[in-house]
Design a protein around this motif. Structure first.
Motif, short mmCIF file in Angstrom:
data_model
loop_
_atom_site.label_atom_id
_atom_site.label_comp_id
_atom_site.label_asym_id
_atom_site.label_seq_id
_atom_site.Cartn_x
_atom_site.Cartn_y
_atom_site.Cartn_z
N ARG A 564 0.81 -1.22 0.00
CA ARG A 564 0.00 0.00 0.00
C ARG A 564 0.85 1.28 0.00
O ARG A 564 0.89 2.01 1.00
N LYS A 566 2.10 5.01 -0.24
CA LYS A 566 1.36 6.23 0.12
C LYS A 566 1.73 7.42 -0.76
O LYS A 566 1.09 8.46 -0.69
N SER A 567 2.81 7.30 -1.52
CA SER A 567 3.26 8.43 -2.33
C SER A 567 3.89 7.91 -3.62
O SER A 567 4.11 6.71 -3.78
N LEU A 590 -2.13 4.99 -7.50
CA LEU A 590 -1.99 5.53 -6.15
C LEU A 590 -3.34 6.04 -5.65
O LEU A 590 -3.68 5.89 -4.46
N GLU A 591 -4.11 6.63 -6.55
CA GLU A 591 -5.43 7.13 -6.17
C GLU A 591 -6.35 5.99 -5.72
O GLU A 591 -7.12 6.14 -4.76
N ILE A 593 -5.31 3.22 -4.29
CA ILE A 593 -4.79 2.72 -3.02
C ILE A 593 -5.09 3.67 -1.87
O ILE A 593 -5.53 3.25 -0.79
N THR A 594 -4.87 4.97 -2.08
CA THR A 594 -5.02 5.93 -0.98
C THR A 594 -6.43 6.51 -0.88
O THR A 594 -6.81 7.08 0.15
N GLU A 596 -7.43 8.98 -2.58
CA GLU A 596 -7.43 10.41 -2.91
C GLU A 596 -6.41 10.68 -4.00
O GLU A 596 -5.41 9.97 -4.13
N GLU A 598 -3.37 12.14 -6.02
CA GLU A 598 -2.04 12.62 -5.69
C GLU A 598 -1.90 14.08 -6.14
O GLU A 598 -2.32 14.45 -7.24
#
Length: 682
Positions: A564, A566-567, A590-591, A593-594, A596, A598
Motif C-alpha cells: 500500500r 502512500k506516495s 496511487l489514487e 490505493i489511498t 485520494e 495525488e
C-alpha cells in the motif's frame, strides 16, 4: 537514459522497473553487453528476454533478435515501447503501414531492437539490409529450434550461423531447455568453430507448486482443479484436438470463461484466442501443445495437463508458462495407463533412428519417475537437470507424503501372467486373469487354466490398474507395437521376477478426491484492493488496446496491494514500476490505493521519485519557501528553478561545497548556507 553510458542497474531500474537481477542475469547481461558470444540456458520465466534487451540499450547500434514466435515478438515490442524503448518487428503478420514504420525507423537509425522471424533470413536482400543498418549484436531466442532432432526444429535457423559470419558481430543464443546433446548441436550450428561462453542457469521455479494425480474421472479432476482457481488465467493441455473442444465446453458449462485452441483451427480463429488470452484476466484456454509457445503472458496462474506430456523436457517447458511474473502459480498433471502406452508406442513407431528412440524412452522414463515419485517432486525434477536440491516443501508429495507398500509379490504375479500368456496382452485382460474373472476372452484362450488365474484376488481391479501403471512407469514392462500393444517384460524386471530385488509401489486408495479449497493470491484483507487495482488495470488496458500485463503484471499489483504505497516515491519502489510507467500510471493506481488524488508534482520532481535525491529536493523546496523573502521575511522574493533545485539535490553531502558555484552569487547569498546544511544532514 540521458547519460552517455547508462549502467546495467540504472537501465534495469529506470526502464524495466526492477530493483535487482534474477539469478545469473547480471553475469549474462555483462557478458552480452561486452560483446562475448553467449549460449544461455535459463528456465522459462527466468528472465531470458531481459538478457538481450538490456544489453541492447547499453551497446551502440542495433540489436537484431531472431525469434520463431510472431505473437511473442509483437508482445515484446509492445511492452518495450510502453517502457519507452524504440523497438520494431518485421513479421508476416505486419500490415504495410507497420512495415513502413519499421523501415523508416531503421533507415533513420532510431531503432535499438529489431525482431525478425527466421524465415525472413531466406528473403532476398535481408543480409544486405542488415549490413547497412548498423547491427552490433545478434540475439537468438528459442535457440533449440536449430536442433534437427528437436520437435521445434525450424530449418531457417540453420541460416543464422552464416548471417553471424556475414555481419561479423557477437551472437547471444537463449533457450529454456536443452540437454547436453542439444547444447552441443546449438553451439556447432550457430557459433561454428567458436566456443561460446555457456551459462547453465538453475532450473528451479520455486513459485510453481507441482502436483500429479493418477486419472480417476479425469474430466471431473480438471474441473475441480479449475473451480478452485476461478477468475484466474490458466491453460489446460490435452493430448487430442477433440478433447480440447469437449473439455472447453464442459468448462464453459461450469461457469468458466474458456476457449479451445488447436492446430486444426483456422489461423484467424487461433489468433483471436491468443488475443483474448492476452487481454482477458480470467480466460482459460484448453489447448494442444501448439498453444503457449508464442504467448508472453507473465500472469498465468495455473497450468493443468489432462494427459501426460511427451517427455520431461516438454513437461518442464509447459508448466513453465505459469507464474512468469514470480507470483505463486500451480500445476496439476494427470496420467494413466493409456497415456503411458500411447507415449511408448508413439516413440517406437516413430521414424527416428534406434539411438534417438532409446533416448526418447529415457526422457519419458524420467517423466514417469516424476509422476510415480514417492518423495519431493522438485527433488526428482531438478535431479534430472543435474541439480542436487533439498526437499522443497512446495509440492503435493511434500504437502502430503504418499502411502506406499511392498509391491514385490504383486509385480511378480503380474510378470508371471505376462510371460504365461506369451507377452501378447494388455493390462485389462491380464487383470481379468489375476482376479479370476472368467470373461469370454479368458475362456476362449484357456487362460482360466493357467496357474496365475485368480492368484491376485487380494487386490481389486483398481489396485491392479495402479500396479500395471507403475510397472509401465518404472519401465518394467512396455507395450509392444508389433503385438498390438501387448505388454512385454524388459530386462529391468528380471531381478524382481527371480526374487533378486524388491520394489516399493504407491498405494492408490478408493477415497474420492476432496474438492480443493479456493486459492487466492493475497490475504482476505488485501483481496478487495487487489480486485480494484485489477479493474483499473483492465480499464487502462482496454483504453490503450494492449494486454493487461503490459500496464502492470500480477506480481506488481500484488505488491501494491500488500505494501500500500502512500506516495509516488513509495510507488517507484514497487517491483515492475519503471520511470516511464511511474510517469504514465503511478498517480492513477496511487489514487485507488489511498482513496485520494495525488497532488501533481513538478515533472522535474517526478523524475526523482524513489531516489534519495527526491527527499533532498523536498527539503530544499521547504527551506527555499522559508527563505523566499530572506531570513527576516522582508526581502525581495527569490527562488531557484525546479531544474536547479534538482541539480543541488543531486550533489550529495560530499559535494555540498559546490552549492555556491552552482547557484551563482545572488542566489547563494540567500540560500547557499541553508542548502549546504540540508545536504550535509542527508
Amino acid at each position: 537514459m540521458d547519460g552517455s553510458s547508462p549502467t546495467a542497474h540504472s537501465i534495469l531500474s529506470e526502464v524495466f522497473g526492477f530493483d535487482g537481477f534474477r539469478p545469473m542475469q547480471a553475469d549474462i547481461v555483462t557478458a552480452v553487453a561486452a560483446g562475448t558470444d553467449v549460449l544461455a540456458i535459463l528456465p522459462t520465466g527466468g528472465g531470458k528476454s531481459l538478457c538481450f534487451q538490456l544489453p541492447a540499450l547499453m551497446r551502440p547500434g542495433l540489436t537484431v533478435v531472431i525469434s520463431p514466435l510472431i505473437a511473442l515478438m509483437r508482445d515484446q515490442v509492445r511492452a518495450l515501447k510502453e517502457a519507452g524503448v524504440s523497438a520494431g518487428a518485421l513479421t508476416s503478420a505486419n500490415t504495410e503501414d507497420e512495415n513502413a514504420e519499421v523501415f523508416d525507423a531503421l533507415y533513420k537509425g532510431d531503432l535499438k531492437l529489431l525482431y525478425m522471424a527466421p524465415e525472413r533470413l531466406a528473403a532476398g536482400g535481408t543480409d544486405r539490409m542488415l549490413a547497412h543498418a548498423g547491427v552490433t549484436l545478434l540475439a537468438v531466442d528459442e535457440a533449440h529450434c536449430v536442433s534437427q532432432w528437436g520437435h521445434d526444429f525450424r530449418p531457417d535457423y540453420l541460416r543464422i550461423g552464416a548471417l553471424r559470419r556475414a555481419l561479423d558481430v557477437p551472437l547471444a543464443a537463449f533457450t529454456a531447455t536443452a540437454d547436453a546433446e542439444t547444447r552441443d548441436e546449438i553451439a556447432a550450428r550457430l557459433f561454428g568453430g567458436d566456443e561460446p561462453t555457456v551459462f547453465l542457469g538453475g532450473f528451479d521455479r520455486p513459485n510453481i507448486h507441482l502436483a500429479f494425480a493418477a486419472k480417476d474421472k479425469p474430466r471431473e479432476q480438471i474441473l475441480s482443479f479449475a473451480a478452485a482457481r476461478k477468475g484466474q488465467s490458466g491453460i489446460v493441455y490435452c493430448g487430442t484436438r477433440a478433447k480440447t473442444e469437449t473439455l472447453a465446453k464442459a468448462m464453459c458449462d461450469a461457469g468458466h470463461s474458456a476457449l479451445a485452441y488447436h492446430g486444426g483451427m483456422e489461423p484467424d480463429a487461433r489468433r483471436e484466442v491468443e488475443r483474448r488470452f492476452q487481454t482477458d484476466d480470467d480466460l482459460v484456454v484448453v489447448a494442444t501443445i501448439a498453444f503457449g509457445m508464442g504467448i508472453d503472458k507473465p500472469d498465468i496462474r495455473w497450468v493443468a495437463h489432462a494427459d501426460l506430456p511427451k517427455s520431461i523436457e516438454a513437461y518442464y517447458q509447459e508448466i513453465g508458462r505459469a507464474g512468469r511474473d514470480g507470483a505463486p502459480a500451480e500445476t496439476l498433471t494427470l496420467f494413466g495407463t493409456d497415456d503411458i502406452r500411447f507415449r511408448r508406442m508413439q516413440i517406437d513407431e516413430g521414424l527416428a533412428p534406434p539411438e534417438r528412440r532409446m533416448a526418447d524412452h529415457g526422457r519419458l522414463n524420467a517423466l514417469l519417475g516424476l509422476a510415480e515419485a514417492h518423495q519431493c517432486r522438485r527433488l526428482n525434477l531438478l535431479s534430472y537437470f543435474g541439480e542436487k536440491p533439498e526437499p522443497c516443501g512446495r509440492c503435493d508429495l511434500c504437502d502430503t507424503p504418499p502411502e506406499t507398500f511392498d509391491g514385490t509379490e504383486a509385480v511378480r504375479k503380474a510378470l508371471s501372467a505376462i510371460l504365461r500368456t506369451g507377452e501378447m496382452f494388455g493390462a485389462g485382460h491380464l487383470t481379468d486373469i489375476l482376479v479370476g474373472n472368467q470373461t469370454d476372452k479368458v475362456r476362449q484362450r484357456g487362460h482360466d487354466d493357467l496357474p496365475t488365474f485368480g492368484v491376485g484376488k487380494d487386490l481389486d481391479r483398481r489396485m491392479w490398474g495402479a500396479v500395471f501403471r507403475q510397472m509401465m512407469g518404472q519401465d518394467l514392462v512396455r507395450p509392444d507395437p508389433e503385438r498390438h500393444g501387448g505388454l512385454r517384460m524388459t530386462d529391468a524386471a528380471r531381478p524382481i521376477l527371480r526374487a533378486e530385488a524388491s520394489i516399493t509401489l504407491r498405494k492408490d486408495t478408493m477415497k474420492p478426491e476432496r474438492r480443493p479449497a479456493a486459492k487466492t493470491l493475497v490475504s482476505d484483507e488485501d483481496a478487495p484492493l487487489l480486485s480494484a487495482l485489477k479493474a483499473k488495470r483492465r480499464a487502462l488496458a482496454e483504453n490503450a488496446r494492449v494486454p493487461a500485463y503490459v500496464i502492470f503484471n500480477d506480481r506488481t499489483l500484488i505488491e501494491m496491494a500488500e505494501t500500500r504505497p502512500k506516495s509516488m516515491d513509495d510507488m517507484a519502489g514497487i517491483t515492475g514500476v519503471g520511470a516511464k510507467k511511474l510517469e504514465r500510471y503511478g498517480a492513477k493506481f496511487l489514487e485507488i490505493i489511498t482513496g485520494e488524488a495525488e497532488v501533481v508534482a513538478h515533472p522535474v520532481r517526478r523524475k526523482l521519485a524513489g531516489r534519495a535525491a527526491g527527499e533532498t529536493y523536498d527539503r530544499l523546496l521547504a527551506v527555499q519557501a522559508d527563505l523566499a523573502r530572506g531570513a527576516d521575511g522582508t526581502g525581495k522574493p527569490m527562488s531557484c528553478s525546479a531544474s536547479l533545485l534538482a541539480k543541488v539535490a543531486a550533489l550529495g553531502a560530499d559535494r555540498a561545497g559546490d552549492v555556491e558555484r552552482l547557484l551563482g552569487a545572488r542566489l547563494a547569498e540567500r540560500f547557499g548556507g541553508a542548502f549546504q546544511d540540508v545536504l550535509r544532514e542527508n
